[in-house]
Write an enzyme that holds these catalytic residues in place. Structure first.
Site, mmCIF file in Angstrom:
data_model
loop_
_atom_site.group_PDB
_atom_site.id
_atom_site.type_symbol
_atom_site.label_atom_id
_atom_site.label_comp_id
_atom_site.label_asym_id
_atom_site.label_seq_id
_atom_site.Cartn_x
_atom_site.Cartn_y
_atom_site.Cartn_z
ATOM 1 N N ARG A 225 0.866 -1.173 0.000
ATOM 2 C CA ARG A 225 0.000 0.000 0.000
ATOM 3 C C ARG A 225 0.905 1.225 0.000
ATOM 4 O O ARG A 225 1.891 1.278 0.748
ATOM 5 C CB ARG A 225 -0.893 0.019 1.261
ATOM 6 C CG ARG A 225 -2.081 -0.926 1.189
ATOM 7 C CD ARG A 225 -3.111 -0.450 0.156
ATOM 8 N NE ARG A 225 -4.233 -1.337 -0.012
ATOM 9 C CZ ARG A 225 -4.391 -2.155 -1.075
ATOM 10 N NH1 ARG A 225 -3.471 -2.215 -2.014
ATOM 11 N NH2 ARG A 225 -5.475 -2.888 -1.180
ATOM 12 N N HIS A 273 0.246 -0.237 -10.175
ATOM 13 C CA HIS A 273 -0.624 -1.118 -9.377
ATOM 14 C C HIS A 273 -1.011 -2.377 -10.156
ATOM 15 O O HIS A 273 -2.200 -2.658 -10.355
ATOM 16 C CB HIS A 273 -1.862 -0.367 -8.896
ATOM 17 C CG HIS A 273 -2.435 -0.967 -7.634
ATOM 18 N ND1 HIS A 273 -2.966 -0.221 -6.614
ATOM 19 C CD2 HIS A 273 -2.510 -2.267 -7.213
ATOM 20 C CE1 HIS A 273 -3.366 -1.026 -5.634
ATOM 21 N NE2 HIS A 273 -3.096 -2.262 -5.973
#
Lengths: 310, 310
Positions: A225, A273
């Site tokens: 994250r 991502h």
């Protein structure tokens, strides 16, 4: 007929409809999968935490809300969500994560970037990298993904240290926990892999103090994250060379804004991502299994602990 | 006192003397290791196939010639060599080879070169690579190194095909052999890894006909031997894009001459023969074990079949 609401957005519907229908069929579930049902009649909600559906109060009869994402911080504090919530633990996601992390750890371990820069000039300079058995890699976070990654790296011979909030034990991995353990884990991290969930306790964990514990010239790989890292502190550590390179797949804001200094920094590799991309084919089978369990009154897989946040 | 001659050259003596002395001591062998002994008194010769010693006839009492290299084509046809010859199968070498091949296979699999080129422009383009389980990798050569590499790749989930001269069998690997098998192995090779020994039968094996069997856009990783490939045919296949990229660690002439087109070609990555670097610490233990076996009259490890050439 089990009414399953697909509430993860129009764009995803295209990729997910066919795999979900196939998975329900294979699991013997007579499901009516659609992007709309009368709310009170919905039996299960399939959602993406940052998706369009943020009000779960109309689904008064829903037995569970099933996230197609592994990270649920975008939904776990949602007060309208009173139903049991499950995270996605997709075997395809685990495989993809292992491949991403192993690939980038080996890239830094072998010095492939240097090879690519140097391989044009006709100069033959044999430099043999150390063996993986002489290379310390630390994985922060020993959840399903972190543990699988740590074991894959140990399987390639790396000296792997794993750290988690609460004590764990895993073969071939030196497992540490707690604040004291974190310092030791960082000190062993010639290559640091971040696979912690994002919680109040982990937000900004990788700040200048934490970076200071890393060995000089360390590499960071962050497919976890973005907000685990204090961006400014990382940039400062890259500036001094204390951190040699950071390969980042997750960011505080996504897409990473074009003006963010990570893009242009020669010490940063930005990937958009992709490390934890859920593959619909394998993930749909996990959703179908949870619907089957929910209908049968069996415990759901990958149930989120709302207190803990993951 | 066992007289061991180190005949692999002055430059290597520096790196090898201490590890060899430690390994002999640990194995309980009372060895007199030196760069010169009266030839007729030498018990064992340690050599590098392309090293300075090419006349083995003076070592009339030597029980074995022990190569510190895995590849022995530079010595296997030497008529002055009448003693048993062993190749190096160094656990460190195997580990290093696995790391090199796995790193470069994952680099091509994940599209890391494209990532590195694209990661500067601020454009967020999520493209998820296929999983390893949907990627065919073929390893030509299932000797100690090839088999270890094939198993490591299978462990990461790749669909691995292995090919060898004579039929073999290995778990999790589709094993093929013979001329027919070679064609099928090449057809499955989205990524082709060359780990064959160099013999009359394998010299120039990867020519335009063989390259033609590869799927379009294939990648080649050659840490085996340079002369397995017809350089001109590979360059032609790179020109058309039929081969997307070749990562080469071994060459027909080493060091690769500065004027060779491989250096400048954007579709070629040159690494300077580092994949199969023998690590003195672990290799010295293998040498000591063979000296112990030779003294005890036990069968030597990794004995070369002079007819077969490896």
């Amino acid at each position: 007929m089990t009414k399953v609401l697909f509430a993860a957005g129009d764009a995803r519907w295209e990729d997910w409809q066919a795999p979900l229908e196939a998975a329900f069929r294979d699991a013997g579930i007579d499901a009516d999968l659609a992007q709309w049902h009368p709310p009170a009649e919905v039996d299960f909600v399939i959602c993406a935490p940052a998706g369009p559906h943020q009000d779960f109060s109309p689904y008064t009869g829903a037995r569970a809300v099933l996230s197609i994402w592994a990270g649920v911080e975008g939904i776990v504090d949602n007060d309208t969500l009173t139903q049991p919530l499950t995270r996605m633990v997709d075997p395809g996601l685990t495989a993809g994560m292992i491949e991403y992390v192993t690939g980038h750890v080996l890239r830094h371990h072998l010095g492939i970037d240097r090879t690519l820069r140097a391989s044009r000039d006709g100069a033959w300079r044999p430099e043999v990298p150390p063996l993986a058995s002489d290379r310390g890699v630390t994985v922060l976070g020993l959840g399903a993904l972190g543990l699988a990654v740590a074991q894959a790296l140990a399987g390639l011979g790396f000296r792997v240290t794993g750290w988690s909030r609460s004590a764990r034990d895993a073969p071939a991995i030196r497992c540490l926990s707690g604040a004291e353990g974190l310092r030791d884990a960082l000190r062993a991290a010639e290559i640091l892999v971040l696979l912690l969930p994002l919680t109040d306790a982990t937000e900004g964990l990788i700040d200048s103090a934490a970076l200071g514990h890393l060995p000089a010239g360390a590499f960071i790989v962050n497919p976890g994250r973005g907000a685990l890292i204090e961006d400014r502190d990382l940039l400062a550590a890259l500036e001094t060379g204390h951190v040699a390179h950071a390969t980042l797949d997750t960011f505080r804001q996504e897409p990473l804004p074009p003006e963010h200094p990570f893009w242009a920094h020669p010490g940063v590799t930005v990937t958009p991502h992709v490390a934890s991309a859920t593959r619909p084919a394998s993930a749909a089978r996990v959703i179908a299994e949870n619907v089957r369990r929910g209908l049968a009154g069996e415990p759901l897989l990958h149930l989120v602990d709302r207190e803990r946040g993951y």
